[in-house]
Design an enzyme around this catalytic site. Structure first.
Site, PDB file in Angstrom:
ATOM      1  N   ASP A  87     -11.992  -6.857  -2.808  1.00  0.00           N
ATOM      2  CA  ASP A  87     -12.597  -8.048  -2.417  1.00  0.00           C
ATOM      3  C   ASP A  87     -14.256  -7.581  -1.951  1.00  0.00           C
ATOM      4  OD1 ASP A  87     -13.051  -8.372   0.712  1.00  0.00           O
ATOM      5  OD2 ASP A  87     -11.083  -7.929   0.237  1.00  0.00           O
ATOM      6  N   GLU A 139       0.832  -1.161  -0.096  1.00  0.00           N
ATOM      7  CA  GLU A 139      -0.031  -0.055   0.089  1.00  0.00           C
ATOM      8  C   GLU A 139       0.852   1.380  -0.013  1.00  0.00           C
ATOM      9  OE1 GLU A 139      -4.122  -1.604   2.151  1.00  0.00           O
ATOM     10  OE2 GLU A 139      -2.494  -0.761   3.488  1.00  0.00           O
TER      11      GLU A 139
END
Length: 232
Positions: free
Chosen positions: A200, A13
């Site tokens: 997701d 990230e």
């Protein structure tokens, strides 16, 4: 002078942002490495907090105390809580709360931190607007949403858990750090925003989808943060 604190929980990230930064120094604190320098011409501090709400809160407080950041941005990935929000889409926080906080016995609402004075911690409207505008400029292939981000020390991958979170909190996406960063920023009077790319659907497919899409989603969120910085 503005100085932007940028927090990501996982290496993927923040690795893109660290690689593009003109770094001056690295400081280690609480087992975290804070990289200070300029990113896209803007003073910034980039740090990988580690996963979970305690790590995130400690990290945000260090940014406030040691680096005197003027703004905080949390970048990363999350699970979608709405059918229309798909993998790859972006969610920009309007506010954030803890879905695993339950102190109703002392007279507060589900999700509310006792004595905090609010149920959810509001993101900075200016940073929200910049995130939306920048996303529209650099990523026309995916949708962008503005809404509540909910956090807890759980990876949500069960349909029943997901349904309860949706019913109780009306969140747009779920993750494991944002609300703690939001709370720390709120207590320190530092403007913040959370930017999450969807990796997701926070359901029974999450365990399979997350490893496949997390890196791509994290890179999308990081690119948006980099584009935003000079405009803050």
């Amino acid at each position: 002078m503005k100085k932007i604190g940028i927090i990501g929980a996982m290496a993927q990230e923040v690795e893109r942002l660290k690689g593009r930064m003109e770094a001056r120094r690295t400081i280690s604190k609480a087992s975290m490495e804070f990289l200070e320098g300029t990113l896209n011409g803007t003073e910034a501090v980039i740090v990988q907090s580690g996963i979970g709400k305690v790590n995130a809160a400690i990290c945000a407080q260090i940014l406030c105390d040691l680096f005197a950041v003027t703004h905080i941005i949390n970048t990363g990935v999350a699970g979608s809580l709405k059918n229309e929000i798909n993998i790859g889409d972006i969610v920009v926080s309007t506010d954030a709360l803890h879905h695993d906080m339950d102190a109703r016995v002392v007279g507060v609402k589900l999700g509310e931190v006792p004595q905090a004075g609010c149920l959810a911690f509001p993101a900075d409207p200016h940073l929200q607007g910049l995130a939306v505008t920048c996303c529209q400029e650099i990523d026309t292939a995916h949708a962008i949403y503005q809404g509540r981000i909910v956090s807890g020390d759980q990876f949500i991958s069960d349909r029943q858990d997901k349904a309860k979170i949706i019913e109780n909190f009306q969140g747009f996406c779920v993750e494991m750090e944002g609300a703690s960063i939001a709370q720390a920023a709120y207590l320190n009077h530092v403007p913040f925003v959370i930017i999450r790319a969807i990796s997701d659907k926070a359901d029974d497919s999450a365990e399979m989808d997350f490893p496949l899409f997390e890196k791509e989603a994290a890179a999308r969120s990081a690119a948006l943060v980099e584009h935003m910085l000079p405009l803050i």
